[in-house]
Enzyme design. Structure first.
Site, PDB file in Angstrom:
ATOM      1  N   THR A   1     -18.664  -3.291  35.407  1.00 53.48           N
ATOM      2  CA  THR A   1     -18.726  -2.356  36.534  1.00 53.48           C
ATOM      3  C   THR A   1     -20.131  -2.352  37.099  1.00 53.48           C
ATOM      4  OG1 THR A   1     -16.944  -0.988  35.702  1.00 53.48           O
ATOM      5  CG2 THR A   1     -18.564   0.114  37.100  1.00 53.48           C
TER       6      THR A   1
ATOM      7  N   HIS B   1      -6.634  -3.705  31.863  1.00 52.52           N
ATOM      8  CA  HIS B   1      -7.689  -3.050  31.077  1.00 52.52           C
ATOM      9  C   HIS B   1      -7.015  -2.129  30.053  1.00 52.52           C
ATOM     10  CE1 HIS B   1     -11.380  -1.447  29.801  1.00 52.52           C
ATOM     11  NE2 HIS B   1     -11.981  -1.249  30.952  1.00 52.52           N
TER      12      HIS B   1
ATOM     13  N   ASN C   1     -11.738  -1.840  17.498  1.00 49.41           N
ATOM     14  CA  ASN C   1     -12.515  -1.294  16.380  1.00 49.41           C
ATOM     15  C   ASN C   1     -13.681  -0.415  16.799  1.00 49.41           C
ATOM     16  OD1 ASN C   1     -14.302  -3.299  17.231  1.00 49.41           O
ATOM     17  ND2 ASN C   1     -14.949  -3.812  15.155  1.00 49.41           N
TER      18      ASN C   1
ATOM     19  N   ASN D   1     -11.510   0.559  25.838  1.00 47.41           N
ATOM     20  CA  ASN D   1     -12.599   1.482  26.203  1.00 47.41           C
ATOM     21  C   ASN D   1     -12.197   2.914  26.549  1.00 47.41           C
ATOM     22  OD1 ASN D   1     -13.980  -0.884  25.872  1.00 47.41           O
ATOM     23  ND2 ASN D   1     -14.670  -1.092  27.982  1.00 47.41           N
TER      24      ASN D   1
ATOM     25  N   TYR E   1      -9.593   4.115  28.301  1.00 49.27           N
ATOM     26  CA  TYR E   1      -8.903   4.389  29.568  1.00 49.27           C
ATOM     27  C   TYR E   1      -7.394   4.534  29.329  1.00 49.27           C
ATOM     28  CZ  TYR E   1     -13.504   3.435  31.342  1.00 49.27           C
ATOM     29  OH  TYR E   1     -14.857   3.499  31.569  1.00 49.27           O
TER      30      TYR E   1
END
Ligand SMILES: Cc1cc2nc3c(=O)[nH]c(=O)nc-3n(C[C@H](O)[C@H](O)[C@H](O)COP(=O)(O)O)c2cc1C
Length: 362
Positions: free
Chosen positions: A25, A172, A228, A175, A177
């Site tokens: 990003t 995606h 992880n 992370n 989301y």
């Protein structure tokens, strides 16, 4: 023994090497999320990557909560991305679009409404908004009608990506989301078909892959996970069986590649991850595995040579070194990156990192 400079096939995409640019990003697309010439220049500078995975790109207004990040839900965004894909292809590269729904970490200032998640939870910490950082608000648990609408949004974004000239898409699923908010049990508290048992928690990811693969062909689809590490309040109490089931599902759907943000040792950010999960996925999944996060070349080469992974994706070093592949091949020194310009907007710290001169590269 395969090495970083050997070619690789990912579904329908042929790649000349195994050094990928990780999704990053960079917040240069403006409030309407429309890519521009500056972004085209930045990506074209990095076209020697085996594959560029684009920065996370919103599938809908309600799913995009990062100021100045790009989208893929309307025609202006498709036209903007055409500048990028044409520039990358003209420079000899390949690029896929990372499709993003941020779920509970979309602040209403950006998403325009209360955010959605698997369950009614509130993310920890603060959201980035155009007025600075603000606390997250509680998400609403998605209904079946919400899920159906979001799946349509994923399919439309995937079709738009191909119309914009991308070589494929990456869902995606990492992370913290939305996909991750369904997968991992710290965020998913549902007791219906989408929560509880592992087979239920992986259902949303399955439906997203089916929607995206149905829209553009599964040979153009990959997915990213972060099995992880703790991300934005999302983690799992027992990741090995969860991701082993994910691997079986990916095999069944014939998803050709996955990218794992899976640090093998304590990360530069100081987070101490649990052991890598991919060794438990490999026996169930015959597609390509791309590893990411804090890899040095010795580790990356070793994991590719021993068959644990097929390629490595590199994030921060690609920000600072547009010609990273050449630098690696010639053992050239690397430019240091400047985190202050990661999301600052404009050309500084974006398109002005120097490539090697011809003399240096010789
Ligand atoms: C500035 C910045 C932006 C990032 N944006 C994304 C993103 O849009 N999507 C994503 O999946 N990961 C994103 N990440 C994570 C990176 O893809 C990568 O996992 C991380 O930087 C670790 O890899 P590295 O050690 O090679 O930098 C971002 C990381 C950084 C530093």
């Amino acid at each position: 023994m395969p090495g970083l400079f050997n070619p690789l096939q990912l579904g329908s995409i042929e790649l000349p090497n195994r050094i990928f640019m990780a999704p990053l990003t960079r917040a240069r697309a403006g409030r309407e999320g429309v890519p521009n010439e500056l972004m085209a220049r930045y990506y074209a500078q990095r076209a020697s990557a085996g594959l560029i995975i684009s920065e996370a790109t919103g599938i809908s207004r309600e799913g995009l909560g990062w100021p100045d990040a790009p989208g893929l839900w309307n025609d202006a965004q498709v036209d903007g991305w055409k500048l990028v894909t044409e520039a990358v292809h003209a420079a000899g590269g390949r690029i896929v679009a990372q499709l993003w729904h941020m779920g509970r970490v979309v602040h209403p200032d950006l998403g325009g409404r209360q955010p959605l998640s698997s369950s009614a939870t509130t993310a920890p910490d603060f959201a980035h908004t155009y007025e600075g950082k603000k606390p997250y608000v509680e998400a609403r648990a998605a209904t079946q009608a919400d899920i159906d609408r979001i799946l349509d949004d994923y399919a439309r974004a995937a079709r738009n990506a191909i119309a914009a000239g991308f070589d494929g898409v990456q869902v995606h699923g990492a992370n913290g989301y939305l996909v991750d908010q369904f997968l991992r049990d710290s965020a998913n508290l549902r007791d219906d078909d989408y929560g509880g048992a592992i087979e239920n928690r992986i259902r949303f990811a399955r439906r997203v892959l089916e929607a995206v693969g149905g829209a553009v062909g599964m040979d153009k689809v990959g997915i990213r996970f972060s099995p992880n590490i703790y991300s934005q309040g999302v983690e799992d109490s027992d990741p090995i069986p969860l991701y082993a089931e994910v691997a079986k599902m990916l095999e069944e759907l014939e998803v050709p590649w996955i990218e794992l943000r899976e640090p093998a040792k304590p990360t530069a950010a100081g987070a101490i991850p649990t052991a890598p999960v991919s060794p438990a996925m490999r026996p169930h999944y015959s597609g390509r595995i791309i590893i990411n996060s804090d890899y040095d070349w010795t580790d990356a080469r070793a994991r590719i040579a021993d068959g644990h992974a097929d390629a490595v994706s590199i994030g921060r070093l690609f920000i600072a070194n547009p010609d990273l592949v050449k630098r690696l091949a010639t053992n050239a020194p690397l430019n240091p990156g400047d985190p202050h310009t990661f999301y600052s907007g404009g050309a500084e710290g974006y398109t002005d990192y120097p490539a090697l001169t011809e003399q240096e590269a010789a």
